[in-house]
Design an enzyme around this catalytic site. Structure first.
Site, PDB file in Angstrom:
ATOM      1  N   GLY A   1      -4.675 -29.215  -8.484  1.00  0.00           N
ATOM      2  CA  GLY A   1      -5.944 -29.235  -7.768  1.00  0.00           C
ATOM      3  C   GLY A   1      -6.325 -30.664  -7.447  1.00  0.00           C
TER       4      GLY A   1
ATOM      5  N   GLN B   1      -8.015 -32.939  -9.139  1.00  0.00           N
ATOM      6  CA  GLN B   1      -7.743 -33.872 -10.225  1.00  0.00           C
ATOM      7  C   GLN B   1      -6.235 -33.994 -10.482  1.00  0.00           C
ATOM      8  OE1 GLN B   1      -8.744 -36.824 -12.294  1.00  0.00           O
ATOM      9  NE2 GLN B   1     -10.547 -35.557 -11.875  1.00  0.00           N
TER      10      GLN B   1
ATOM     11  N   ASP C   1     -10.920 -24.490 -16.740  1.00  0.00           N
ATOM     12  CA  ASP C   1     -11.144 -24.234 -18.170  1.00  0.00           C
ATOM     13  C   ASP C   1     -10.822 -22.798 -18.570  1.00  0.00           C
ATOM     14  OD1 ASP C   1     -11.997 -26.808 -18.745  1.00  0.00           O
ATOM     15  OD2 ASP C   1     -14.111 -26.348 -18.436  1.00  0.00           O
TER      16      ASP C   1
ATOM     17  N   HIS D   1     -10.510 -32.581 -20.053  1.00  0.00           N
ATOM     18  CA  HIS D   1     -11.766 -32.014 -20.549  1.00  0.00           C
ATOM     19  C   HIS D   1     -11.442 -31.302 -21.858  1.00  0.00           C
ATOM     20  CE1 HIS D   1     -15.663 -30.294 -20.856  1.00  0.00           C
ATOM     21  NE2 HIS D   1     -15.405 -29.113 -20.337  1.00  0.00           N
TER      22      HIS D   1
ATOM     23  N   GLY E   1     -10.833 -36.278  -8.499  1.00  0.00           N
ATOM     24  CA  GLY E   1      -9.457 -36.716  -8.307  1.00  0.00           C
ATOM     25  C   GLY E   1      -9.237 -37.505  -7.031  1.00  0.00           C
TER      26      GLY E   1
ATOM     27  N   ASP F   1     -20.638 -33.209 -21.759  1.00  0.00           N
ATOM     28  CA  ASP F   1     -20.286 -32.776 -20.404  1.00  0.00           C
ATOM     29  C   ASP F   1     -20.996 -31.464 -20.061  1.00  0.00           C
ATOM     30  OD1 ASP F   1     -18.169 -33.155 -18.071  1.00  0.00           O
ATOM     31  OD2 ASP F   1     -18.111 -31.047 -18.618  1.00  0.00           O
TER      32      ASP F   1
ATOM     33  N   GLU G   1     -24.111 -30.951 -17.254  1.00  0.00           N
ATOM     34  CA  GLU G   1     -23.985 -29.972 -16.170  1.00  0.00           C
ATOM     35  C   GLU G   1     -25.139 -28.979 -16.175  1.00  0.00           C
ATOM     36  OE1 GLU G   1     -19.062 -29.826 -16.147  1.00  0.00           O
ATOM     37  OE2 GLU G   1     -20.228 -28.239 -17.096  1.00  0.00           O
TER      38      GLU G   1
ATOM     39  N   GLU H   1     -33.259 -35.196   1.328  1.00  0.00           N
ATOM     40  CA  GLU H   1     -33.493 -36.600   0.981  1.00  0.00           C
ATOM     41  C   GLU H   1     -33.111 -36.936  -0.453  1.00  0.00           C
ATOM     42  OE1 GLU H   1     -37.222 -38.237   2.181  1.00  0.00           O
ATOM     43  OE2 GLU H   1     -37.145 -37.297   4.164  1.00  0.00           O
TER      44      GLU H   1
END
Length: 328
Positions: free
Chosen positions: A26, A28, A83, A108, A134, A191, A195, A231
């Site tokens: 993918g 990454q 994942d 990860h 990536g 992480d 998120e 914005e």
């Protein structure tokens, strides 16, 4: 302060004679594979045949092979699939093909930290996590620069796991910018927290709440879209480059005063308490358990909620307005 590692702290010779398998090509996976190859490292790539990622890997000059074969041949196996599929890929293709002294690598820590992948004791397990997508990892490498990385060692069978992680980070350009050492636990939990409470969950709900408030008060949805969503990029770009204080000094005094006097009325003590609860759910493993069960059940809640979210007025308005923006 965290310890930083740079080019002088990492030795490419540690992995120069090793084969590295990239499982999953993918965004990454592509960035890391190309950078490794350009650093003189032998790279094996595995991706599902018939997919756009497979086609891209072939176009990039890699001989793409099945995950089982890549795991057999490689000394370091970097798992870069999503994942929720990593554990299945590990069980079906990698586990039986591991040899003593091999290394499993991740970007990860979810599957190691939450024990979805339980590695044998006779291999190294480490993480190299670029703090950027990536495509940026690749772009910076090609410019002679790098994206900062995190490294972590979960299991050090050979006594060289940290050296391997640093060498890998150097090979993808990370040590040009700087590498910070962490743990699988810290990387995974922070992480997920970022998120859920800020970057995705918090930001998207804040945008919709602002939009809904203006529309309910009788303002045009197009104007609400510009003020509460469009914005936002201006502000996040300023924060990204200059920090929060630097952003405040680059907007109007009126905007800064509104920021420092009203922000805490939106992000209240109750909001912060809810953030603590979300962190506790992550730390206890209950979020991971919920997400794993959701995938095993075919994602019924995920599918229902995403379908509902697609119907929000902000999505229709946004699609129309973005059609007026040729720079996009």
């Amino acid at each position: 302060m965290a310890k930083m590692y740079y080019d002088k702290d990492a030795d490419l010779n540690v992995i120069k004679d090793l084969k590295i398998a990239i499982i999953g090509y993918g965004i990454q996976g592509r960035g890391q594979a190309l950078n490794l190859a350009d650093s003189g490292i032998k790279v094996l790539v595995s991706e599902l045949e018939g997919t756009p990622n497979h086609e891209q890997a072939v176009k990039d000059g890699f001989d793409v092979i099945p995950a089982e074969e890549a795991a057999k041949q490689a000394d370091i196996i970097q798992i870069l699939t999503q994942d929720h599929v990593q554990a299945a890929v590990y069980r079906e293709a990698i586990e039986k093909n591991l040899a003593e002294g091999n290394a499993l690598a991740f970007s990860h820590g979810f599957n190691i930290h939450f024990k979805q992948i339980v590695p044998p004791e006779n291999i190294d397990v480490f993480m190299v996590a670029p703090k950027g997508p990536g495509a940026l990892v690749r772009e910076m490498y090609q410019q002679g620069k790098g994206v900062p990385c995190l490294i972590a060692v979960f299991q050090d069978f050979t006594g060289k796991a940290r050296d391997r992680a640093l060498a890998y980070a150097k090979a993808i350009g990370g040590t040009r910018a700087g590498v910070i050492e962490t743990t699988f636990k810290e990387e995974t939990e922070t992480d997920l927290f970022g998120e859920q409470t800020v970057l995705c969950g918090g930001a998207s709900e804040l945008i919709k709440a602002g939009f809904d408030t203006l529309v309910a008060a009788g303002y045009q949805p197009e104007i609400a879209y510009f003020e509460c969503l469009h914005e936002l990029k201006l502000i996040t770009d300023l924060i990204y480059r200059y920090g929060i204080f630097g952003m405040r000094k680059r907007v109007s005094d009126t905007a800064e005063y509104g920021d420092i006097t009203r922000g805490k009325r939106v992000i209240t003590g109750q909001t912060r308490e809810e953030m603590k609860k979300i962190l506790e759910e992550i730390q206890s493993g209950s979020f991971a358990e919920e997400w794993i069960k959701e995938n095993r059940a075919g994602r019924p809640n995920y599918n229902k909620i995403t379908e509902e979210e697609k119907k929000h007025k902000i999505e229709k308005v946004g699609e129309e307005l973005r059609g007026m923006m040729p720079w996009l």
